[in-house]
Design an enzyme around this catalytic site. Structure first.
Site, PDB file in Angstrom:
ATOM      1  N   TYR B  92      60.591 -54.340 -38.182  1.00  0.00           N
ATOM      2  CA  TYR B  92      61.173 -53.945 -36.898  1.00  0.00           C
ATOM      3  C   TYR B  92      61.871 -52.585 -36.955  1.00  0.00           C
ATOM      4  O   TYR B  92      62.783 -52.380 -37.757  1.00  0.00           O
ATOM      5  CB  TYR B  92      62.174 -55.016 -36.482  1.00  0.00           C
ATOM      6  CG  TYR B  92      62.632 -54.941 -35.059  1.00  0.00           C
ATOM      7  CD1 TYR B  92      61.824 -55.414 -34.044  1.00  0.00           C
ATOM      8  CD2 TYR B  92      63.867 -54.415 -34.738  1.00  0.00           C
ATOM      9  CE1 TYR B  92      62.246 -55.374 -32.721  1.00  0.00           C
ATOM     10  CE2 TYR B  92      64.302 -54.365 -33.429  1.00  0.00           C
ATOM     11  CZ  TYR B  92      63.483 -54.839 -32.419  1.00  0.00           C
ATOM     12  OH  TYR B  92      63.910 -54.789 -31.114  1.00  0.00           O
ATOM     13  N   SER B 186      58.999 -59.356 -42.517  1.00  0.00           N
ATOM     14  CA  SER B 186      59.774 -59.458 -41.286  1.00  0.00           C
ATOM     15  C   SER B 186      58.828 -59.337 -40.086  1.00  0.00           C
ATOM     16  O   SER B 186      57.893 -60.140 -39.979  1.00  0.00           O
ATOM     17  CB  SER B 186      60.875 -58.394 -41.298  1.00  0.00           C
ATOM     18  OG  SER B 186      61.852 -58.713 -40.344  1.00  0.00           O
ATOM     19  N   GLN B 187      59.010 -58.373 -39.198  1.00  0.00           N
ATOM     20  CA  GLN B 187      58.088 -58.222 -38.072  1.00  0.00           C
ATOM     21  C   GLN B 187      56.653 -58.093 -38.575  1.00  0.00           C
ATOM     22  O   GLN B 187      55.712 -58.640 -37.979  1.00  0.00           O
ATOM     23  CB  GLN B 187      58.462 -56.995 -37.254  1.00  0.00           C
ATOM     24  CG  GLN B 187      57.546 -56.733 -36.081  1.00  0.00           C
ATOM     25  CD  GLN B 187      57.918 -55.435 -35.356  1.00  0.00           C
ATOM     26  OE1 GLN B 187      58.585 -55.463 -34.339  1.00  0.00           O
ATOM     27  NE2 GLN B 187      57.500 -54.302 -35.871  1.00  0.00           N
ATOM     28  N   ASP B 272      68.832 -65.859 -45.582  1.00  0.00           N
ATOM     29  CA  ASP B 272      68.357 -64.864 -44.619  1.00  0.00           C
ATOM     30  C   ASP B 272      69.084 -65.037 -43.279  1.00  0.00           C
ATOM     31  O   ASP B 272      68.921 -66.038 -42.596  1.00  0.00           O
ATOM     32  CB  ASP B 272      66.845 -65.030 -44.448  1.00  0.00           C
ATOM     33  CG  ASP B 272      66.203 -63.839 -43.756  1.00  0.00           C
ATOM     34  OD1 ASP B 272      66.882 -63.159 -42.965  1.00  0.00           O
ATOM     35  OD2 ASP B 272      65.023 -63.588 -44.019  1.00  0.00           O
TER      36      ASP B 272
END
Lengths: 323, 323, 323, 323, 323, 323
Positions: B92, B186-187, B272
């Site tokens: 992101y 992640s993203q 996380d």
């Protein structure tokens, strides 16, 4: 508290070094002309509220590109003759809110319009206006959307909306075209300055702790967002400083101030970490019209709040012969 | 450190409650078909670098709406026959970065492609890809752009780009169409899961600490952004919860996971705060293909970093018969 | 975002364990009687503003001990017959602000009174009312002023002021004694509950994200001030837990709620870190009158803001037959 | 953003006041001689990776006191003749990481060595090298270990390791002894400057946002650790300022810079809160060899990242006639 | 405030799962024997102070490896017969401070000894004792120094120093060998438990908010350092969890508590974010001797402070027949 | 670390611009006279402690308005003749604490008195003294209580208490009226300066990092509370700057310093964010008596702690001929 920026008397003497592009006027003239060319309808619908002493209307008008822009128009229920108009623009991230909010101008005998901000309106107050135009790579927020080209920059669209709002409101028969004022704080103050610098129909400008002033200094003095979006953008796009500031010159309120003629009532907060006082004075000192400024020595970006509203109501009522 | 979310054995037993829309498949089938219909050119130009053992190419390919999307393609200089492909998607806010970065896949004998993320690419690594589509009122960032309508949602465009990248790369004669892998953290991990769930040509999926999984739980457990952009949006747009989650169901990787068949190597970090482990297990436990997961017990969102890269290289080399 | 407290359905089922002192009613009956005994003058002076559609008055009335307490009374300029009354109490640290603020009740046809908070009024809005009574050793703030003795506790004086405000307003001939409502958010919501529990003349109670509810649970769940002032006090005065909570029982809105009969419209925010939702439900679930509650699932202590104001205006207009 | 330190043109004109000890050269000459005297074995073992275009070796060599120091040596698989060498030192708290990381130098035709940092290697990347020497009372971290005596100071051992790494690498027949470069960022940049100032075999120095420069100014301008470890030490050991700075003079890169002759490519970040720009200019302005510096105006301590790597690769390839 | 950990009655019922190594006793027996073998001199020199009612002495004694360890010995000036002894150990990061500090034990008729902590003594109070032993790669601080091998672990040396302090003090003719107490808070409380578990000469143990208890639970519940040093270490050294906890079992005060026989007065703070209450109860519930505990319900890691000192003085005076 | 304020040599040259009110002396003369007029009893009761070398007494004496004020009096058990007296005042928010704390003065042969602070004593140490006087609207804390009128200001009462403490102690036959010293840090330092400026019986003044000095500069330089309470007050009460500073002039220690004659030992910390060094030098440079100052260059508001205590004990013992 350590002042984040210059203090007096340096502030009063500060002269911004923002450059004025040769085609600044032409850029804005053709931008506004194009928007008017794009046309679009104005719609005004009474809002469902419990209000009786004032009345609130849901307005949709065509902004930049003819895109539909929302706003609330609030009128005193009992009035005679044409009403002086106050158009307010909103601070960064917010929207026009709800129909029953911010009644003091209408309750003081003004037609009051609160314009929604395209694409914003989710952060601290609610909006309903889309910005249908995308962007090159940018930092989350609005400061760097399209910033690499003056024609694509977000604020080209927003400032144009703000002028087109005046167009729409002047078309209403109960508005007095000789008594048009604009106001706003932070981003809304910057928009006010821009509209006042573009549109000679505006007869009074009331920017509070205005944003969008003196970008080169702002990125070096602001302690908190949103000016720092530009810093973060340039921290990654390390080669694009020249392009970014070339664009920003067309949107810097120092330049609008240099071209303004309407009387203006500014406010500034000396502990403002968002819009540092030197950037506000950069615009104020450059302002070409009659002007006055209120300093809030111990305030941060909240500025004068109700104290400044009170001062504005008194100042504008006198200027416009109201009450 | 207090774990921000479930721990084992609850994680292993967790079943996401994300709803599967009836027309989920149809929505994505027609979305991808429309994008292919929109067409556009692929361009591949060798980048100017000092690299000799590998070679880096600047790729432009047509994504959603035919919009031009950038990426770096990095190849081992000395190779024979068709190369297995690893396509990586970015976390992101970041972009594809520079041409000489992230060489370990190419140096291990893979064709490696790192796709730029439209509109992003300014926050922690640099990108050059625009997102030319605007949005209704949204929170700064990408999580709520167009979120009120599944057809307008930002991730519709981004996931489509990611599938169209595979289209573009499969058109290259040195790429082995039977050995296509996707990865990202992640993203980027979320995009990998989406592509793996949409596109049967993908033969291996390697999502690390994936984002975009199990939105209803994520907004209740994430401690830090970007899931919280959705929370902030709904804190203002108080009446739009139903509309928002109706849209999000079409983009939730739990749903892509339910439809996936390729072998998958996940990773998850038990501390996380950005992508809480239960949301990752929401997708992992739903994953319909062969799967394995590495837990990093003492890591926050940084997850496994080089340790996980090392595991991926070993796992994929074995799966694809490389080295 | 991790919810700081219980979620549904636990909230709906939560029963506060706050103890009801045997002499609770007697304590408040004699406290109010003593205040009335102390007497004092009511003064009402029109404020200098630009307002025309509504009118604002500077009110001074005798509160606890006969001490002079300030407030703004705002009336619609055009009205017929007796007006229903809304009295609003202010959140922690603030004061009554300026004469032109908060016009929506008056603009909707109500007599609206905004009471100043003794001693407060310096933190986020301005007040002008002194609290001439001192305190034993206390934490900066108001939560522990005089907390070791119920007769000396700060909120004894403040709640009494709030009842005495009703006394003063009912003495005005344009106020309809059958249509008295109280409202406020946070501390103002707590005061509303207290007044509603003490004073049977009150016919509607509208507490938003109310403070001062269920102290024993609040000190264990609040993430941010001001409940934590009590925690900090007890962190030093380690031997005084029993004395502190014995006092607080007389001021806990759970106990006022148990004795209330007027219809009530509550609001609660499920991510509220200041007034955790279980404390609000502690009062709501105990509330003995007709009641309804609006949940703001994604809001912190800001709660419903304009959305809740809108709901209050509709609810109360219907209840009181206005508009 | 308020710059934490001097800006231009003050930076270009800044002259550090760091004192040069009379026996500075002698101290380092005998320190290095002692280390060579201590001897020890060099071991080079191929690492287990999937890499094919480059090859990674696990190196152990004798550092200060003959202590075993680790590093990764990465070579292009296909090469002819002797290779130019780039030795990189690591930033504060980190270690050499994993065998497959940081491939851009080897992939560009250099022998690349990444030295582990004794005792560190646990904070943001992993290391495997012990520092078997203890310390007098110190602040957690490495800045004040043994700081009361120049012979005991931690950096005496670390700088010596860095020179001994060159000794070990020059013993390899595929390394070109005429083309030795050192680089690193932050602490690694400081070590590079130290090695370049001690060891005439080094022909190019590339310090990025270097740490360990101009201690007297650094402790007064750094906003974040690790320079502030020294401040915290002196906040307790209130009588030891003279002793501390007497030691630090022997390790200040301003003094190494004054004695350097190799061409140097510096970088500096003007918003650097860890290594304030004046401290970097303190070393740069004092640097006695040919030199150039890249300024990153809008960056904090991350500095130029990939942009600076790219510039280094181009600069060094040209200087060493590679590619 | 949300409690960071378990509350009552869970705390009282909590049983730690820390494993007891088979050779735990042997490890400590041989460790202490080796230290005694290493020998070394005890030196006692009167300190230069203005004190007259008590007298302060600068003590140096041989600790682990015979290394010189410092401490202050403070005696009542007027006393008869042998004095009961209180040895205090210091919290994490601090040192023995100055000669005139902490006089309440000596002023109450005890011989009082405050031992310096090797290597520490720079963070919040000053120390003068070196730790001449180095470490493998570790996180800044002391928690992970040598943690991969029980023989190298920092706390092996520190606990040994603490036992050797008793050896040194028992050699003084004015100390009553039958009345030896140990105390300390946080790290000092942990050392007290360790000494009490190793050394049968100790007749009273007073640990306040003790650190170094129940490591497996501590790393999962502590909100703030120093337990989190272990978490950060394992976040990088991802493969070393087993090795780390194998070492820690030899230093866990739960294990020392299981073997203790002296009467003990514990304290615990229920809002303690550094030494969560369940870890303290892990040791307390396991404590094999006579024991009592004071709970500070509203305190964080500061615990009971003067209140607990007062309780200790009373408790110990009674136990030892003083006053 | 960036110094928050001026450095040397600017500090030594700094001259405060605080204005001296014409009736300053008269104001304080009549204030003290009124307090003496109010009368009240002194009570001295031995405290229950285990202490034997010193003895602790619980003192109650009449302060401003005759209000009962607490304190601990601690004496060496063995002494001959009249004792020199040290009266200590406490830092902001704290109280006198417990009877066995702070023994170093008594243990050095002084009668030592630690005065409680009315209304405070809940924040970091415990107190038992009420302030029975209320306040106009104020910021939580004590800085703005009654600040709009010099007669109502909180510090009028507190400074008067501090002088009345001397009155009470001089009435004890074991106190030597010719050897009276006052000390304290932060607020306690400010009170010391005030007492020294008002009361000629005081023969030595030892203010450490004193608070309440040079208000006009303090509000512009302090980084952290409590000076910023004044800033926050004026941020709301925007029209009351003149009134506030008119009051503060009567309480500014710069003015007390200008009138002082007793020898003084100051301390100052150059990184003090609470009491910036220029404000301390504002008082020191104005101090009319014999004076010396110790600078702690690397300390924040903690200042010299035990180092300064040690220096005070030596300095005062010499001055008063003790030991």
């Amino acid at each position: 508290m350590p002042f984040p920026d210059l203090v007096q008397p340096e502030l009063g003497a500060y002269v911004s070094s923002v450059g004025m592009p040769d085609d600044f006027v032409q850029f804005w003239t053709s931008t506004i002309a194009d928007a008017r060319q794009a046309g679009g309808e104005v719609s005004i619908v009474q809002a469902q509220t419990t209000l009786t002493a004032v009345q609130s209307f849901d307005v949709t008008f065509p902004g930049y590109g003819g895109h539909p822009i929302k706003g609330w128009l609030i009128l005193p229920t009992h009035h005679e003759g044409r009403l002086p108009l106050v158009a307010q623009y909103i601070g960064y991230g917010g929207g026009r809110g709800l129909a029953h909010e911010q009644l003091h101008w209408a309750a003081s005998g003004f037609a009051y319009f609160r314009m929604d901000t395209r694409g914003q309106g989710s952060d601290w107050s609610v909006g309903e206006t889309a910005d249908p135009v995308g962007s090159t790579s940018s930092i989350p927020g609005f400061m760097t959307r399209g910033v690499l080209d003056k024609n694509d920059y977000y604020y080209r669209r927003l400032f144009t909306d703000a002028v087109r709002a005046i167009d729409a409101l002047l078309g209403l028969d109960f508005v007095d075209p000789e008594r048009i004022a604009v106001c706003g704080d932070s981003q809304g103050g910057g928009i006010s300055l821009a509209v006042g610098g573009i549109d000679p129909r505006v007869k009074a400008v009331m920017p509070d702790v205005p944003f969008l002033c003196d970008f080169p200094r702002a990125v070096q003095t602001a302690v908190r967002d949103p000016y720092l979006e530009i810093v973060r953008f340039l921290a990654q796009h390390r080669e694009k400083k020249a392009a970014v500031f070339e664009t920003l010159n067309y949107f810097d309120c120092v330049n609008f101030a240099r071209r303004s003629k309407a009387p203006a009532l500014f406010s500034v907060a000396l502990m403002d970490e968002v819009c540092p006082p030197s950037t506000v004075y950069g615009a104020f000192n450059a302002y070409a019209g009659e002007k006055t400024i209120t300093e809030y020595e111990f305030n941060n970006h909240e500025g004068g709040q109700g104290y400044q509203e009170r001062q504005q109501m008194t100042w504008l009522s006198r200027l416009f012969g109201v009450g």
